[in-house]
Design a protein around this motif. Structure first.
Motif, mmCIF file in Angstrom:
data_model
loop_
_atom_site.group_PDB
_atom_site.id
_atom_site.type_symbol
_atom_site.label_atom_id
_atom_site.label_comp_id
_atom_site.label_asym_id
_atom_site.label_seq_id
_atom_site.Cartn_x
_atom_site.Cartn_y
_atom_site.Cartn_z
ATOM 1 N N SER A 14 -6.287 2.638 12.318
ATOM 2 C CA SER A 14 -5.162 3.434 12.827
ATOM 3 C C SER A 14 -4.579 4.366 11.767
ATOM 4 N N MET A 15 -5.090 4.294 10.549
ATOM 5 C CA MET A 15 -4.557 5.107 9.451
ATOM 6 C C MET A 15 -5.501 6.263 9.120
ATOM 7 N N SER A 16 -4.945 7.272 8.495
ATOM 8 C CA SER A 16 -5.763 8.384 8.011
ATOM 9 C C SER A 16 -6.522 7.951 6.758
ATOM 10 N N VAL A 17 -7.461 8.802 6.341
ATOM 11 C CA VAL A 17 -8.205 8.536 5.108
ATOM 12 C C VAL A 17 -7.231 8.430 3.933
ATOM 13 N N TRP A 18 -6.297 9.377 3.858
ATOM 14 C CA TRP A 18 -5.298 9.371 2.785
ATOM 15 C C TRP A 18 -4.534 8.047 2.766
ATOM 16 N N GLU A 19 -4.063 7.618 3.924
ATOM 17 C CA GLU A 19 -3.266 6.391 4.014
ATOM 18 C C GLU A 19 -4.081 5.163 3.630
ATOM 19 N N ASN A 20 -5.362 5.141 3.997
ATOM 20 C CA ASN A 20 -6.231 4.027 3.608
ATOM 21 C C ASN A 20 -6.373 3.937 2.099
ATOM 22 N N ILE A 21 -6.636 5.078 1.462
ATOM 23 C CA ILE A 21 -6.829 5.075 0.014
ATOM 24 C C ILE A 21 -5.531 4.717 -0.705
ATOM 25 N N ALA A 22 -4.409 5.207 -0.171
ATOM 26 C CA ALA A 22 -3.118 5.021 -0.840
ATOM 27 C C ALA A 22 -2.475 3.670 -0.552
ATOM 28 N N PHE A 23 -3.077 2.886 0.360
ATOM 29 C CA PHE A 23 -2.406 1.667 0.823
ATOM 30 C C PHE A 23 -2.043 0.720 -0.323
ATOM 31 N N GLY A 24 -3.008 0.429 -1.185
ATOM 32 C CA GLY A 24 -2.759 -0.502 -2.288
ATOM 33 C C GLY A 24 -1.718 0.019 -3.263
ATOM 34 N N LEU A 25 -1.730 1.327 -3.492
ATOM 35 C CA LEU A 25 -0.739 1.929 -4.386
ATOM 36 C C LEU A 25 0.669 1.801 -3.800
ATOM 37 N N LYS A 26 0.740 1.945 -2.474
ATOM 38 C CA LYS A 26 2.037 1.822 -1.809
ATOM 39 C C LYS A 26 2.573 0.405 -1.928
ATOM 40 N N VAL A 27 1.662 -0.573 -1.741
ATOM 41 C CA VAL A 27 2.054 -1.981 -1.882
ATOM 42 C C VAL A 27 2.560 -2.243 -3.303
ATOM 43 N N ARG A 28 1.935 -1.597 -4.273
ATOM 44 C CA ARG A 28 2.356 -1.745 -5.675
ATOM 45 C C ARG A 28 3.650 -0.995 -5.995
ATOM 46 N N LYS A 29 4.100 -0.215 -5.007
ATOM 47 C CA LYS A 29 5.313 0.598 -5.204
ATOM 48 C C LYS A 29 5.119 1.700 -6.255
ATOM 49 N N THR A 30 3.892 2.255 -6.294
ATOM 50 C CA THR A 30 3.622 3.407 -7.152
ATOM 51 C C THR A 30 4.398 4.605 -6.613
ATOM 52 N N GLY A 31 5.009 5.384 -7.497
ATOM 53 C CA GLY A 31 5.810 6.535 -7.100
ATOM 54 C C GLY A 31 5.033 7.552 -6.291
#
Length: 350
Positions: A87-104
């Motif tokens: 259900s996510m875009s390519v960008w969102e898939n790649i960025a998922f782990g970074l988001k969980v890590r709270k990367t800026g």
């Protein structure tokens, strides 16, 4: 870098891995190779922290991580079925782990774009839903998602097995180049011997939960330690005791005709009369001995043909590069030129 110490894994009464000991060096491309059900994927998942061993320990960078959860081991994993979020875009898939890590946000954007370039994903593809991508593109997304977190170790579980042959070959080269450029320690699981031979620094060959041999691709192929490894890697002819005795007596080199004996298909050559030599070498050398035989089969494969020559009690397969010369007829009498040093022997009854 990575060490398996006496690792065993059991599921109820079934033992998937028994007393596994192996080490992977930093920056190495290390492959776990074997048939389905041999324990290679279980070993990878145990390293990832997705399977708990019944006994033994796993060390990463000298630290025991056996009881650590997977997200604290510094590993990134790419699965056979990609395991992307549909259900996510390519960008969102790649960025998922970074988001969980709270990367800026700005750093996240820079890291996603950088890794996308490295795995050959375009800006246009980053905005697409993963379901709109081809299998090869989805695999690039899965690899990017693992690498963007900059893990110390990359784990890949048969990542190319769902792709067609041409794309699989292309991605092999790209994946190996990416590993060399990044220097990341990589553990790769496959049942494909060509993948293992062309991509690996070292290979561990698994069979029924145990490692039969660990070595470089050349060691595994040229000096297979067991009959299983010999048969699983590459193509060989099984030789009968009559043929082995003939080679032994003609060459003066001792070969035991009562052992299991094999000869790789590219090792012998065929002398077909009038100076015609087909096979691995342009001319037989001082190490080879001539053994008479008769052509019983030929199959054409484009760049090469495969002949079967019946000699004594053996059907010897010979790989011959196609040069435009006329093919040998079935029934043609020939001489096989065999180097006795190329015959692999193992304990057992022929």
């Amino acid at each position: 870098m990575i060490r398996f110490d006496n690792i065993s894994v059991t599921f109820d009464s079934f033992t998937a891995i028994s007393d596994l000991n192996l080490e992977v060096s930093e920056g190495e491309f290390f492959t776990l190779l074997g048939p389905s059900g041999c324990g290679k994927t279980t070993a990878l998942r145990t390293l990832a922290g997705l399977v708990s061993p019944s006994s033994g320990d796993i060390h990463i960078d000298g630290k025991k991580v056996t009881a650590l959860p997977s997200d604290r081991r510094g590993v990134g994993m790419v699965f056979q079925n990609y395991a992307l979020f549909p259900s996510m875009s390519v960008w969102e898939n790649i960025a998922f782990g970074l988001k969980v890590r709270k990367t800026g946000s700005s750093e996240r954007t820079e890291m996603v774009r950088d890794i996308a370039r490295r795995v050959d994903l375009t800006e246009n593809q980053l905005d697409k839903n993963v379901s709109e991508l081809s299998g090869g593109q989805q695999q690039r997304v899965a690899i990017a998602r693992a690498l963007v977190l900059k893990p110390k170790i990359l784990l890949l579980d048969e990542p190319l097995s769902n792709l067609d042959a041409k794309l699989r070959q292309q991605l092999r080269v790209e994946l190996k180049d990416l590993q060399v450029q990044s220097g990341i320690t990589t553990v790769y699981v496959t049942h494909d011997q060509d993948e293992a031979l062309t991509m690996s620094d070292r290979i561990a060959v698994f069979n029924k939960g145990k490692v039969e041999q660990i070595g470089t691709p050349q060691e595994i192929y040229e000096r297979s330690a067991t009959e299983f490894v010999c048969n699983f890697i590459g193509d060989s002819s099984k030789l009968g005791p009559g043929f082995v005795s003939r080679v032994s007596s003609t060459s003066g080199r001792h070969l035991d005709p009562h052992q299991l004996s094999y000869l790789r298909v590219e090792k012998p050559s065929i002398a077909a009369g009038k100076g015609t030599i087909l096979g691995n070498t342009s001319e037989p050398d001082g190490h080879t001995v001539p053994i008479e035989g008769r052509v019983v089969a030929r199959s054409y494969h484009g760049q090469h043909s495969r002949y079967t020559v019946r000699s004594h009690d053996s059907d010897v397969k010979v790989l011959v590069k196609e040069t435009g010369a006329p093919a040998l007829d079935i029934g043609h009498t020939v001489q096989l030129h065999v180097d006795p040093a190329h015959i692999l022997q193992y304990q057992g009854t022929p």
